[in-house]
Every structure is written in C-alpha cells, then in structure tokens.
Design a protein around this motif. Structure first.
Motif, PDB file in Angstrom:
ATOM      1  N   ALA A 292       0.850  -1.203   0.000  1.00 15.86           N
ATOM      2  CA  ALA A 292       0.000   0.000   0.000  1.00 15.86           C
ATOM      3  C   ALA A 292       0.885   1.253   0.000  1.00 15.86           C
ATOM      4  O   ALA A 292       0.630   2.215  -0.735  1.00 15.86           O
ATOM      5  CB  ALA A 292      -0.925  -0.009   1.208  1.00 15.86           C
ATOM      6  N   GLY A 293       1.932   1.227   0.824  1.00 12.42           N
ATOM      7  CA  GLY A 293       2.857   2.362   0.898  1.00 12.42           C
ATOM      8  C   GLY A 293       3.551   2.620  -0.428  1.00 12.42           C
ATOM      9  O   GLY A 293       3.726   3.771  -0.846  1.00 12.42           O
TER      10      GLY A 293
ATOM     11  N   ILE B 253       4.420   5.870  -5.491  1.00 16.37           N
ATOM     12  CA  ILE B 253       4.292   6.077  -6.933  1.00 16.37           C
ATOM     13  C   ILE B 253       3.464   7.331  -7.207  1.00 16.37           C
ATOM     14  O   ILE B 253       3.818   8.154  -8.050  1.00 16.37           O
ATOM     15  CB  ILE B 253       3.685   4.817  -7.600  1.00 16.37           C
ATOM     16  CG1 ILE B 253       4.710   3.676  -7.532  1.00 16.37           C
ATOM     17  CG2 ILE B 253       3.244   5.093  -9.029  1.00 16.37           C
ATOM     18  CD1 ILE B 253       4.188   2.315  -7.981  1.00 16.37           C
ATOM     19  N   GLN B 254       2.383   7.496  -6.433  1.00 16.45           N
ATOM     20  CA  GLN B 254       1.544   8.692  -6.622  1.00 16.45           C
ATOM     21  C   GLN B 254       2.308   9.974  -6.300  1.00 16.45           C
ATOM     22  O   GLN B 254       2.190  10.970  -7.004  1.00 16.45           O
ATOM     23  CB  GLN B 254       0.301   8.604  -5.738  1.00 16.45           C
ATOM     24  CG  GLN B 254      -0.744   7.685  -6.351  1.00 16.45           C
ATOM     25  CD  GLN B 254      -2.002   7.586  -5.497  1.00 16.45           C
ATOM     26  OE1 GLN B 254      -2.047   8.084  -4.366  1.00 16.45           O
ATOM     27  NE2 GLN B 254      -3.018   6.940  -6.045  1.00 16.45           N
ATOM     28  N   ARG B 255       3.106   9.930  -5.215  1.00 13.96           N
ATOM     29  CA  ARG B 255       3.890  11.120  -4.872  1.00 13.96           C
ATOM     30  C   ARG B 255       4.903  11.430  -5.971  1.00 13.96           C
ATOM     31  O   ARG B 255       5.119  12.587  -6.315  1.00 13.96           O
ATOM     32  CB  ARG B 255       4.630  10.924  -3.545  1.00 13.96           C
ATOM     33  CG  ARG B 255       3.756  11.166  -2.360  1.00 13.96           C
ATOM     34  CD  ARG B 255       4.578  11.427  -1.099  1.00 13.96           C
ATOM     35  NE  ARG B 255       3.732  11.198   0.060  1.00 13.96           N
ATOM     36  CZ  ARG B 255       3.863  10.166   0.887  1.00 13.96           C
ATOM     37  NH1 ARG B 255       4.856   9.308   0.742  1.00 13.96           N
ATOM     38  NH2 ARG B 255       3.030  10.019   1.894  1.00 13.96           N
ATOM     39  N   LEU B 256       5.512  10.371  -6.521  1.00 13.96           N
ATOM     40  CA  LEU B 256       6.469  10.585  -7.602  1.00 13.96           C
ATOM     41  C   LEU B 256       5.773  11.216  -8.810  1.00 13.96           C
ATOM     42  O   LEU B 256       6.336  12.108  -9.459  1.00 13.96           O
ATOM     43  CB  LEU B 256       7.130   9.259  -8.017  1.00 13.96           C
ATOM     44  CG  LEU B 256       8.204   8.719  -7.071  1.00 13.96           C
ATOM     45  CD1 LEU B 256       8.657   7.334  -7.523  1.00 13.96           C
ATOM     46  CD2 LEU B 256       9.410   9.668  -7.007  1.00 13.96           C
ATOM     47  N   GLU B 257       4.557  10.763  -9.091  1.00 11.39           N
ATOM     48  CA  GLU B 257       3.817  11.341 -10.221  1.00 11.39           C
ATOM     49  C   GLU B 257       3.562  12.826  -9.988  1.00 11.39           C
ATOM     50  O   GLU B 257       3.643  13.638 -10.905  1.00 11.39           O
ATOM     51  CB  GLU B 257       2.511  10.557 -10.454  1.00 11.39           C
ATOM     52  CG  GLU B 257       2.824   9.224 -11.123  1.00 11.39           C
ATOM     53  CD  GLU B 257       1.678   8.217 -11.139  1.00 11.39           C
ATOM     54  OE1 GLU B 257       0.624   8.478 -10.518  1.00 11.39           O
ATOM     55  OE2 GLU B 257       1.863   7.153 -11.779  1.00 11.39           O
TER      56      GLU B 257
ATOM     57  N   LEU C 167       8.113  16.345  -0.820  1.00  6.51           N
ATOM     58  CA  LEU C 167       7.396  15.101  -1.177  1.00  6.51           C
ATOM     59  C   LEU C 167       8.350  13.908  -1.189  1.00  6.51           C
ATOM     60  O   LEU C 167       8.027  12.826  -0.703  1.00  6.51           O
ATOM     61  CB  LEU C 167       6.750  15.240  -2.564  1.00  6.51           C
ATOM     62  CG  LEU C 167       5.460  16.056  -2.643  1.00  6.51           C
ATOM     63  CD1 LEU C 167       5.056  16.264  -4.091  1.00  6.51           C
ATOM     64  CD2 LEU C 167       4.331  15.349  -1.900  1.00  6.51           C
ATOM     65  N   LEU C 168       9.538  14.123  -1.729  1.00  6.29           N
ATOM     66  CA  LEU C 168      10.527  13.038  -1.798  1.00  6.29           C
ATOM     67  C   LEU C 168      10.981  12.644  -0.391  1.00  6.29           C
ATOM     68  O   LEU C 168      11.230  11.472  -0.108  1.00  6.29           O
ATOM     69  CB  LEU C 168      11.721  13.465  -2.665  1.00  6.29           C
ATOM     70  CG  LEU C 168      11.366  13.658  -4.148  1.00  6.29           C
ATOM     71  CD1 LEU C 168      12.436  14.482  -4.865  1.00  6.29           C
ATOM     72  CD2 LEU C 168      11.176  12.308  -4.851  1.00  6.29           C
ATOM     73  N   GLN C 169      11.064  13.663   0.484  1.00  7.60           N
ATOM     74  CA  GLN C 169      11.443  13.401   1.874  1.00  7.60           C
ATOM     75  C   GLN C 169      10.396  12.510   2.558  1.00  7.60           C
ATOM     76  O   GLN C 169      10.752  11.633   3.361  1.00  7.60           O
ATOM     77  CB  GLN C 169      11.597  14.729   2.635  1.00  7.60           C
ATOM     78  CG  GLN C 169      12.036  14.589   4.088  1.00  7.60           C
ATOM     79  CD  GLN C 169      13.495  14.141   4.224  1.00  7.60           C
ATOM     80  OE1 GLN C 169      14.377  14.684   3.581  1.00  7.60           O
ATOM     81  NE2 GLN C 169      13.749  13.138   5.071  1.00  7.60           N
ATOM     82  N   GLN C 170       9.115  12.721   2.217  1.00 10.87           N
ATOM     83  CA  GLN C 170       8.068  11.868   2.812  1.00 10.87           C
ATOM     84  C   GLN C 170       8.270  10.411   2.411  1.00 10.87           C
ATOM     85  O   GLN C 170       8.135   9.505   3.228  1.00 10.87           O
ATOM     86  CB  GLN C 170       6.681  12.328   2.363  1.00 10.87           C
ATOM     87  CG  GLN C 170       6.227  13.622   3.035  1.00 10.87           C
ATOM     88  CD  GLN C 170       4.895  14.106   2.463  1.00 10.87           C
ATOM     89  OE1 GLN C 170       3.969  13.328   2.271  1.00 10.87           O
ATOM     90  NE2 GLN C 170       4.795  15.395   2.196  1.00 10.87           N
TER      91      GLN C 170
END
Ligand SMILES: [Fe+2]
Ligand SMILES: [Fe+2]
Length: 166
Positions: free
Chosen positions: A54-55, A60-64, A139-142
């Motif tokens: 799930a994570g 993937i969504q954050r990367l998008e 976002l990448l840090q998350q």
C-alpha cells in the motif's frame, strides 16, 4: 538510457533521470511484493508486506506529483540495480524449504530493497534542494521517511523472533 547518455548534461537532467529510475523501481516493487506476501509464513510479516505494498503505491503517486510539479511526464527508465535485487530475492527464496528460514530470507531481501530506495531518495532530496525545488524535496522526503520506517519495522521483526526461530 545509460546514466552518462548525452541526454544528461545538467543537474536537472540528472534529477529527472533519477526520478525515472526510482519510478521504475517502485513499479517493479509493486509487482514483486504480492509474491513475497504469498511466500511469507509469519502473519506479522505477511501483514508487513501488505502494508508495504500500500505504501509503495502511495510512493508512486507522490512521484507522479513530483514529475508534474517539475513539468515532466511520469515515466520509468530501466533500473538494472532493482531488477538484480528482486531477481536475487526470487532466486534465494526459491531455494529455501524451511518456512522460518524462508521468512528470514524474505526479510533480508526486503531490507535490500528498502536500502536501495533510501539511497535513491536521499540523493533526490539533496538534488531537489540544490535545484531550489523545496516543494519536490518535501514530497521526496516523505517517501524517504517511510522507507526508513519500513526498514526499521523489518529490523525489529527480524530481531523479535523470526530470525531467532529460524
Ligand atoms: Fe517506496
Ligand atoms: Fe519501500
């Protein structure tokens, strides 16, 4: 595209290349995890892998989002490193007959995956900051923080008995 292809001239190009690399890796991980869920015996480990799946979809969504914020379309580029880690995980777990030893092997493989992700996100956060993209960096840090948390959980699972039982 090789890392030193002519398409990579600036730090920005390198940043986008690395984004594509981890995007590919995260997608490969979503394909590998269901097999690991099937193989895991310990219910806590099974559940841990389900949470990780799930994570990973979230990552993937954050990367998008990061691709979009950076004005690029989300796409992957072959990453032989993650392919190798996953291939090795499949090879090793295919050879282990004892269920508890198999769980220990699965944890070890999962931690290799986490560490790969951590090194990529660590670099991406640093480059995003250098490029003045604090928005992308956060976002990448998350994602990085969640990879670290997953790695810690795997360590405590290994220490709390799965390895001892093996
Ligand atoms: Fe991830
Ligand atoms: Fe992960």
């Amino acid at each position: 595209m090789g890392l030193f292809s002519k398409d990579i001239q600036t730090l920005d190009d390198l940043f986008v290349h690395q984004l594509k690399d981890i995007y590919y890796a995260e997608n490969q991980i979503t394909k590998a995890l269901p097999k690991m869920i099937d193989k895991a015996t310990n219910p806590q480990l099974k559940e841990g892998f389900e949470t990780h799946l799930a994570g990973t979809k979230n990552h993937i969504q954050r990367l998008e989002q990061v691709f979009e914020m950076h004005g690029k379309s989300a796409e992957g580029t072959d990453c032989p490193a993650i392919d190798g880690i996953i291939e090795e995980a499949n090879d090793v777990s295919g050879e282990v007959g004892d269920k508890q030893v198999l769980d220990a092997a699965l944890i070890a493989s999962a931690q290799a995956v986490e560490h790969y992700e951590m090194t990529r996100y660590g670099t991406l956060v640093a480059w995003a900051k250098q490029l003045g993209r604090e928005d992308c960096a956060s976002l990448l840090q998350q994602n990085l923080d969640e990879e670290k948390a997953t790695d810690k959980k795997l360590t405590s699972m290994a220490e709390s008995g799965i390895n001892r039982a093996a």
